[in-house]
Design a protein around this motif. Structure first.
Motif, PDB file in Angstrom:
ATOM      1  N   TRP A  11     -60.633  32.256 -95.880  1.00 33.36           N
ATOM      2  CA  TRP A  11     -59.255  32.738 -95.665  1.00 33.36           C
ATOM      3  C   TRP A  11     -59.128  33.347 -94.287  1.00 33.36           C
ATOM      4  O   TRP A  11     -60.082  33.848 -93.721  1.00 33.36           O
ATOM      5  N   ASP A  50     -53.712  35.548-100.599  1.00 33.50           N
ATOM      6  CA  ASP A  50     -54.859  34.961-101.297  1.00 33.50           C
ATOM      7  C   ASP A  50     -56.123  35.109-100.437  1.00 33.50           C
ATOM      8  O   ASP A  50     -56.212  34.542 -99.358  1.00 33.50           O
ATOM      9  N   THR A  52     -59.346  34.204-101.290  1.00 32.61           N
ATOM     10  CA  THR A  52     -60.458  33.484-101.909  1.00 32.61           C
ATOM     11  C   THR A  52     -60.900  32.370-100.972  1.00 32.61           C
ATOM     12  O   THR A  52     -60.080  31.707-100.353  1.00 32.61           O
ATOM     13  N   SER A  53     -62.207  32.177-100.876  1.00 37.14           N
ATOM     14  CA  SER A  53     -62.711  31.096-100.035  1.00 37.14           C
ATOM     15  C   SER A  53     -62.826  29.833-100.886  1.00 37.14           C
ATOM     16  O   SER A  53     -62.705  29.868-102.104  1.00 37.14           O
ATOM     17  N   LYS A  54     -63.081  28.709-100.204  1.00 37.41           N
ATOM     18  CA  LYS A  54     -63.375  27.449-100.905  1.00 37.41           C
ATOM     19  C   LYS A  54     -64.814  27.081-100.588  1.00 37.41           C
ATOM     20  O   LYS A  54     -65.125  26.965 -99.405  1.00 37.41           O
ATOM     21  N   ALA A  85     -62.575  28.671-104.819  1.00 37.91           N
ATOM     22  CA  ALA A  85     -61.188  28.215-104.976  1.00 37.91           C
ATOM     23  C   ALA A  85     -60.995  26.928-104.189  1.00 37.91           C
ATOM     24  O   ALA A  85     -61.848  26.555-103.375  1.00 37.91           O
TER      25      ALA A  85
END
Ligand code: GLN
Length: 528
Positions: A488, A516, A518-520, A523
Motif C-alpha cells: 500500500w 486500505d 493491506t499488502s498483496k 489481499a
C-alpha cells in the motif's frame, strides 16, 4: 493467389532465441537483452529447431527446476548445435550442455542459493569482459563433476569449480549463476558480451524501428482491402494498438467503445474526444449502460458479476460489429484486433513440464468462435514499458500513456454487493475526487493503481447536528512493479485528511472514509 508472407518480427530484427527450461527468471533474459536494444524471443525448451521459421543470431538455454539426469527431465533439440550460432547455457542450461556431452552431473554436497563471488580464470574470454570479481547470484543443487570434451574452465567461485566453462571453437558457453537477476552485479554486461560481442547481433531494437516494421507487417497481413475491428477501453494498450492500426490501414480499421455503465466519470466522452479528434481513430461509441445494469440487478457474487459483464460485452460488441459497413460492401470484416502483450504470451508458452500440455492463450472468450474473425495482435512482442514508449512516440497523450490499469468489469467490482445505478454513482464520484487529489498532489505517477470502493455497510455519522446513517468508502492505492505482489502507498496524513473530508462533504450517501493498508498477498489489488 497465394497469401503474402508476413515476416516474423524475429526475422526483421536480429534475434537471440531463449529456450525456456522453466526457471522463474527466464523472461528476465528477454527483458535484459531488449534493454540494450537486442530483440530476444523466448520459446519452450521443447521447440523443434526445424520448425522455427527464422534463424537466431544466438541461443540461450535458461535455468530450470529439473535435474538433467532425472528420467523425465526436459532436453533440448540437438539440432540447436547445427545452427552454427553461439550458445550460452545458464544453470540448468549449462548442466544440460554438459550432460548431453556425456559429462557427469549430479547432486552436489550442498545447495548453493544466493550470492557468490565470481573469479575469472581466463581473462581472454569475451564472455567475461568487464565482469571479473563481481558478485553473482546462484540457485542450484546439482553440479558438474567434470568438463565436457573440448571445454575449458573460464571462471570459478568458492563452491563451483565449474562456474564458467567454454568451448571457444564451437562458441558454446556455460555459467552456473544467473546473470539475468539484478543481484548479479555485472549480469547485464555479461549478457551484452554474449549477444553483441559473441553473437554479433545488431543493437537496433527500438520502438522507433518497431513502428515502421509493424505498420508494414500489418499492411501485408491485412492486405489491400480487408477490414479490421477492435474494442478500445481508454487504456494504454488498446489505444496504442488502435493507433498503430489506423496508421497502417486508416479507416479500414473500426474501433468500438462499449459504454457498459460502469466506466469512470465522463470516460466515454473523454475517450471519444481523445481517440477521434486527437488521434484520428475511427470510433463508434455504443451506450449499453442499461443493458449491463439491468443484467447486473440483484447479483452480489463477484464472479457472477464478472461473468455477466464479460458475456454482455461479447453480445453488445458483436451486435455493433454487425452494423459496421465495410468500405468494400461485398466484403465482410475479416480481422479482430487485440492488444495482447508479451507477458500474456510468455504466460501461455511458458514451459511447465514435458508431460503437461502448453496452455494456449485465452483471448476475449468466445468472440472469435462466434464471429469467425482472424486475430491480429500487433503488441504481442512487447512488454508494458515498450508499449508506453510506443504510445509516447505515436503522440498519444502523456496522461493516457501513464494511466493506471482499470479492470474490464470496471466500477461493478468496486461497488461491493449489488450494483445499482445509485451505488455506481456514489463510487464513481468518490473515485473521481480521490484521483483528482492524487494528481493535484503530484503523486499519480508514484502510484501503480488507485481507486475508491463502495462498501455495502452503513455507519453512523453526524452532519450539521443531524445524525446520518450512510455508507463507507474504502480507498486503495498500491505500489508494485509487476502486480504479482504489491504494497500500500504511504500517503501523507494531510492528504488522506483532505480526501476524506472532500468525499464526505461532496458525495451524498457517504458517511465515512477508510484507507486500505493491506499488502498483496494476502489481499488482492481489487476488492472483488
Ligand atoms: N535444478 C537444477 C539444480 O538444482 C538447476 C537449477 C537452476 O537452473 N536454477 O542445479
Amino acid at each position: 493467389m497465394s497469401a503474402p508472407v508476413v515476416e516474423p518480427v524475429s526475422n526483421v530484427f536480429e534475434t537471440i532465441l531463449v529456450l525456456d527450461f522453466g526457471s522463474q527468471y527466464s523472461h528476465l533474459l528477454t527483458r535484459r537483452l531488449r534493454e540494450f536494444n537486442i530483440y530476444a524471443e523466448m520459446l519452450p525448451c521443447t521447440q523443434k529447431i526445424s520448425e522455427l521459421n527464422w534463424k537466431p543470431k544466438g541461443v540461450i538455454l535458461s535455468g530450470g527446476p529439473y535435474s538433467v539426469y532425472a528420467p523425465d527431465a526436459p532436453h533440448v533439440d540437438k539440432a540447436v548445435f547445427d545452427l552454427g550460432v553461439p550458445i550460452l547455457g545458464i544453470c540448468y542450461g549449462m548442466q544440460e550442455l554438459a550432460w548431453i556431452n556425456g559429462t557427469e552431473v549430479s547432486r552436489g554436497d550442498k545447495r548453493e542459493y544466493g550470492e557468490a563471488q565470481l573469479s575469472v580464470v581466463d581473462h581472454s574470454s569475451p564472455l567475461f569482459k568487464d565482469v571479473d570479481h563481481s558478485k553473482v547470484w546462484m540457485s542450484h543443487g546439482d553440479k558438474l563433476y567434470g568438463l565436457p570434451d573440448g571445454f575449458k574452465i573460464i571462471a570459478t567461485s568458492e563452491n563451483s569449480p565449474y562456474c564458467g566453462i567454454s568451448n571457444e571453437e564451437k562458441q558454446i558457453y556455460g555459467i552456473q549463476f544467473h546473470p539475468e537477476v539484478t543481484h548479479s552485479e555485472k549480469g547485464k554486461v555479461l549478457l551484452k558480451n554474449f549477444a553483441v560481442d559473441i553473437c554479433k547481433a545488431t543493437q537496433n531494437w527500438s520502438m522507433k524501428n518497431f513502428i515502421d516494421t509493424e505498420i508494414q507487417r500489418i499492411r501485408t497481413l491485412v492486405g489491400p482491402d480487408a477490414e479490421v475491428i477492435g474494442a478500445v477501453s481508454g487504456g494504454v494498450d488498446s489505444t496504442v494498438a488502435a493507433k498503430l492500426m489506423t496508421e497502417a490501414i486508416g479507416d479500414r480499421f473500426h474501433a468500438i467503445l462499449v459504454d457498459n455503465g460502469v466506466l469512470r466519470k465522463d470516460e466515454a466522452k473523454i475517450v471519444k474526444e481523445t481517440l477521434t479528434e486527437g488521434l484520428g481513430i475511427q470510433l463508434t461509441v455504443i451506450d449499453a449502460a442499461d443493458e449491463f445494469l439491468d443484467k447486473l440487478a440483484g447479483v452480489t457474487d463477484p464472479e457472477k458479476k464478472r461473468k455477466i459483464i464479460g458475456n454482455t460485452f461479447i453480445h453488445v460488441f458483436e451486435r455493433c460489429a454487425a452494423q459496421i459497413k465495410p468500405k468494400n460492401s461485398d466484403k465482410e470484416i475479416e480481422f479482430l484486433l487485440q492488444g495482447t502483450l508479451y507477458p500474456d504470451v510468455i504466460e501461455s508458452i511458458s514451459f511447465k513440464g514435458p508431460s503437461q500440455t502448453i496452455k494456449t492463450h485465452h483471448n476475449v472468450g468466445g468472440l472469435l468462435d462466434n464471429m469467425k474473425l482472424k486475430l491480429i495482435e500487433p503488441l504481442r512482442e512487447l512488454f508494458k514499458d515498450e508499449v508506453r514508449e510506443l504510445g509516447e512516440i505515436m503522440g498519444i497523450p502523456h496522461d493516457l500513456v501513464w494511466r493506471h490499469p482499470f479492470p474490464g468489469p470496471g466500477i461493478a467490482i468496486r461497488v461491493l454487493g449489488e450494483v445499482t445505478r445509485s451505488q455506481v454513482a456514489i463510487a464513481r464520484a468518490a473515485d473521481h475526487i480521490y484521483i483528482e487529489e492524487i494528481r493535484k498532489a503530484g503523486l499519480y505517477n508514484q502510484i501503480s493503481q488507485a481507486f475508491a470502493c463502495l462498501l455495502p455497510v452503513k455507519s453512523v455519522g453526524v452532519m450539521g447536528d443531524q445524525r446520518t446513517y450512510e455508507q463507507v468508502i474504502a480507498l486503495r492505492a498500491i505500489e508494485t512493479t509487476d502486480f504479482m505482489t504489491a504494497d500500500w502507498f504511504p500517503f501523507p496524513h494531510e492528504f488522506l485528511k483532505k480526501v476524506a473530508s472532500r468525499i464526505v462533504n461532496e458525495v451524498e450517501g457517504v458517511a465515512r472514509v477508510t484507507y486500505d493498508i493491506t499488502s498483496k498477498p494476502p489481499a488482492t489489488v481489487e476488492w472483488e
